[in-house]
Scaffold this active site. Structure first.
Site, mmCIF file in Angstrom:
data_model
loop_
_atom_site.group_PDB
_atom_site.id
_atom_site.type_symbol
_atom_site.label_atom_id
_atom_site.label_comp_id
_atom_site.label_asym_id
_atom_site.label_seq_id
_atom_site.Cartn_x
_atom_site.Cartn_y
_atom_site.Cartn_z
ATOM 1 N N VAL A 70 0.846 -1.316 0.125
ATOM 2 C CA VAL A 70 -0.046 0.083 -0.106
ATOM 3 C C VAL A 70 0.793 1.288 0.089
ATOM 4 O O VAL A 70 0.759 2.134 -0.771
ATOM 5 C CB VAL A 70 -0.807 0.034 1.228
ATOM 6 N N LEU A 119 -17.599 -12.064 -9.221
ATOM 7 C CA LEU A 119 -18.410 -13.113 -9.150
ATOM 8 C C LEU A 119 -17.820 -14.368 -9.985
ATOM 9 O O LEU A 119 -18.464 -15.122 -10.463
ATOM 10 C CB LEU A 119 -19.957 -12.948 -10.058
ATOM 11 N N LYS A 120 -16.598 -14.465 -9.760
ATOM 12 C CA LYS A 120 -15.991 -15.575 -10.275
ATOM 13 C C LYS A 120 -15.627 -16.392 -9.375
ATOM 14 O O LYS A 120 -14.908 -16.257 -8.330
ATOM 15 C CB LYS A 120 -14.656 -15.218 -10.783
ATOM 16 N N CYS A 144 -6.367 -8.894 2.620
ATOM 17 C CA CYS A 144 -7.596 -7.909 2.889
ATOM 18 C C CYS A 144 -8.958 -8.588 3.280
ATOM 19 O O CYS A 144 -9.161 -8.452 4.454
ATOM 20 C CB CYS A 144 -7.599 -6.818 1.845
ATOM 21 N N LYS A 182 -3.673 -15.058 -5.838
ATOM 22 C CA LYS A 182 -4.448 -14.734 -6.976
ATOM 23 C C LYS A 182 -3.031 -14.352 -8.103
ATOM 24 O O LYS A 182 -1.774 -14.288 -7.683
ATOM 25 C CB LYS A 182 -5.203 -13.525 -7.126
HETATM 26 C C1 UDX Z 1 -8.574 -6.563 -2.296
HETATM 27 C C2 UDX Z 1 -9.719 -5.533 -2.441
HETATM 28 O O1 UDX Z 1 -10.105 -5.705 -4.024
HETATM 29 C C3 UDX Z 1 -8.930 -4.064 -2.816
HETATM 30 O O2 UDX Z 1 -10.058 -3.131 -3.009
HETATM 31 C C4 UDX Z 1 -8.692 -3.825 -1.251
HETATM 32 O O3 UDX Z 1 -8.092 -2.520 -1.002
HETATM 33 C C5 UDX Z 1 -7.589 -4.796 -0.897
HETATM 34 O O4 UDX Z 1 -8.301 -6.102 -0.918
HETATM 35 P P1 UDX Z 1 -6.719 -7.993 -3.319
HETATM 36 O O5 UDX Z 1 -6.629 -8.724 -2.116
HETATM 37 O O6 UDX Z 1 -5.453 -7.390 -3.857
HETATM 38 O O7 UDX Z 1 -7.578 -6.632 -3.097
HETATM 39 O O8 UDX Z 1 -7.264 -8.961 -4.486
HETATM 40 P P2 UDX Z 1 -8.472 -9.030 -5.138
HETATM 41 O O9 UDX Z 1 -8.369 -9.057 -6.549
HETATM 42 O O10 UDX Z 1 -9.700 -8.202 -4.659
HETATM 43 O O11 UDX Z 1 -8.703 -10.509 -4.865
HETATM 44 C C6 UDX Z 1 -9.003 -11.230 -3.394
HETATM 45 C C7 UDX Z 1 -9.204 -12.624 -3.550
HETATM 46 O O12 UDX Z 1 -10.680 -12.996 -3.950
HETATM 47 C C8 UDX Z 1 -8.230 -13.433 -4.308
HETATM 48 O O13 UDX Z 1 -8.125 -14.533 -3.549
HETATM 49 C C9 UDX Z 1 -9.116 -13.670 -5.621
HETATM 50 O O14 UDX Z 1 -8.625 -14.892 -6.185
HETATM 51 C C10 UDX Z 1 -10.477 -13.942 -4.981
HETATM 52 N N1 UDX Z 1 -11.570 -13.864 -5.964
HETATM 53 C C11 UDX Z 1 -11.740 -12.255 -6.384
HETATM 54 C C12 UDX Z 1 -12.442 -14.698 -6.576
HETATM 55 O O15 UDX Z 1 -12.187 -15.646 -6.108
HETATM 56 N N2 UDX Z 1 -13.293 -14.229 -7.327
HETATM 57 C C13 UDX Z 1 -13.526 -12.876 -7.940
HETATM 58 O O16 UDX Z 1 -14.529 -12.914 -8.609
HETATM 59 C C14 UDX Z 1 -12.540 -11.921 -7.463
#
Ligand code: UDX
Length: 482
Positions: free
Chosen positions: A35, A278-279, A288, A353
């Site tokens: 951040v 919605l994945k 986070c 991810k």
């Molecule tokens: C998140 C928030 O999106 C961001 O706004 C906040 O400030 C910090 O936390 P981040 O943790 O970097 O960001 O990743 P993000 O892309 O949001 O994915 C979080 C988790 O959700 C990952 O494990 C990802 O694989 C999962 N995810 C995300 C899904 O399983 N499906 C989705 O549709 C989106």
């Protein structure tokens, strides 16, 4: 004035441009993690004069030599450009950074404690340093995610513990919404800016800091501190909830031969829902969502309020993280009547991810643990996160290529949808593996390719594609089931 701000909650205030003081604002960013570093470089890109400070000497030495301590798309370019322009610098001297700046962004970690609450000790250390070295009016901005009420506590700490005159500082909450991997893009193109303060002067300076974004039409929401703090938790816990919801729907799709991708896209066409986030997959991870969901439950507990939806989201996520291994066990049981004892299982993708080396709360951790519990021998591959995972699992084999990982494997679990993984040559993989079992926990590989090659596979919410013998038309929206 304070009541005015409260009563204008969620409205967009157009502060007159003339109130902006011309010239660059001097900003200190304390903490150079994901951040802090992205925010510092981004704020410099917006023409502010930024000094990023951290107690980690190794990190600062690297940054001063142009080496990024984290993997983040386009960060190196952004940092280099702004260092060259003289807008961005790095130091270990936190006091120097604070005393030479007008605005101090706090971007230190707020890790989760055992009871689920956020650990504010690093924040408090920074606040105490500000108190001990204050040399003029300072705007103190929390960029880290902090529990609702932290801004007020910072004010109380400065006034009561240190006797600092309240006219000498303002508190601002300016939460970040950066997604790791595309954090630079998110900083430079946010959906909205959230700025909470009880001081008009501070709000005006914050608008000046983000002037290029505001001139570009980015929506700003100017509100009070606790509302800004709450927006962050409410957003993250809701996004996490959305993922847990679609993961449960995905499991139901598997049981009913429905297709989760179609379901998610069609649901998303309802404007009240939207297709984003919605994945389905192996559960959410990262620094986070797990932490912030737990923290909002903890905050609610302090007010003796239930947070049943968020608790359910976390419970679902816990179960979902077991899904990839459970699916592999079921496939092997049904097809060859074997369990995982002494089987070599390749885990492809370790970061939580794609496009990041961050493994914090990564679903791959639960997968590796579960595989080990079931007696499997784990072989892992990730394009950038191998070294980070080594700190948690020193007893598994790490590979430099996916092909090395799958050689003689009895099963493969795809945990992260890295391009490196999506582009794997499965013809070659088929020749290398011992047994052709694959779980695609990210639904990122074309099922027809895998089926044609004779792999025995499953996915999350798209099991029917693998069950049917014929080729599937793999097109969302125009796809019609046979
Ligand atoms: C998140 C928030 O999106 C961001 O706004 C906040 O400030 C910090 O936390 P981040 O943790 O970097 O960001 O990743 P993000 O892309 O949001 O994915 C979080 C988790 O959700 C990952 O494990 C990802 O694989 C999962 N995810 C995300 C899904 O399983 N499906 C989705 O549709 C989106």
């Amino acid at each position: 004035m304070f009541t005015t701000i409260r009563s204008y909650l969620f409205i967009l205030i157009l502060l007159p441009w003339t109130t902006y003081i011309s010239g660059d604002t001097k900003i200190a960013v304390i903490g150079t993690g994901y951040v802090g570093l992205v925010s510092g470089a981004g704020l410099a890109e917006f023409n502010n004069e930024v000094i990023c400070a951290d107690i980690d000497t190794e990190k600062i030495a690297k940054l001063n030599n142009g080496i990024m301590p984290i993997y983040e798309t386009n960060l190196e370019d952004l940092v280099r450009r702004n260092v060259q322009k003289g807008k961005l610098s790095f130091t270990n001297d936190i006091v120097y950074a604070m005393t030479t700046s007008d605005v101090i962004f706090i971007a230190v970690g707020t890790p989760m404690k055992d009871d689920g609450s956020a650990d504010l000790s690093y924040i408090n250390e920074v606040v105490d340093m500000i108190a001990q070295n204050i040399n003029g009016y300072k705007i103190i901005v929390t960029k880290s995610t902090v529990p609702v009420g932290t801004g007020k506590k910072i004010r109380a700490r400065l006034e009561h513990n240190f006797g600092i005159n309240p006219t000498l500082f303002s508190i601002v909450s300016n939460p970040e919404f950066l997604r790791e991997g595309i954090a630079v893009y998110d900083f430079l193109h946010p959906d909205r800016l959230i700025i909470g303060s009880d001081s008009d002067k501070a709000l005006t300076t914050m608008c000046k800091i983000y002037e290029p974004l505001i001139m570009d039409g980015t929506i700003r929401i100017l509100t009070d501190i606790q509302t800004a703090e709450m927006i962050k938790y409410a957003s993250n816990a809701f996004l996490a909830l959305k993922i847990s919801y679609i993961n449960e729907i995905a499991n139901l799709c598997d049981a009913t031969d429905a297709d989760v991708k179609m379901v998610a896209q069609a649901m998303g066409l309802d404007h009240r829902i939207s297709p984003y986030f919605l994945k389905p997959g192996p559960g959410f991870g990262g620094s986070c969502f797990p932490k912030d969901s737990q923290a909002i439950i903890n905050i609610a507990q302090q007010y003796k309020l239930p947070m049943l939806t968020v608790e359910a989201s976390l419970a679902t996520n816990y179960l979902q993280q077991k899904k990839p291994v459970e699916k592999l066990v079921t496939l092997m049981q049904n097809k060859i009547n074997q369990n995982l004892i002494n089987k070599k299982i390749a885990v492809l993708g370790l970061s939580f991810k794609a496009n990041t080396d961050d493994i914090r709360y990564s679903p791959s951790i639960a997968t590796i643990q579960y595989l080990q519990q079931l007696g499997a021998h784990v072989v892992a591959y990730d394009p950038v996160a191998n070294n980070n995972m080594k700190t948690l699992f020193s007893d598994i084999q790490y590979c430099q290529t996916p092909y090395e990982a799958v050689t003689d494997a009895d099963g493969i679990i795809i945990m992260t949808d890295w391009d490196h993984i999506k582009q794997i040559d499965f013809v070659r993989v088929k020749e290398l593996v011992k047994q052709p079992f694959i779980i695609d926990a990210r639904n990122c590989i074309n099922p027809n390719i895998l089926k044609r090659l004779g792999f025995i596979c499953d996915s999350i919410g798209q099991s029917h594609l693998y069950r049917q013998k014929n080729e599937c038309t793999y097109k969302v929206f125009s796809y019609t089931r046979n």
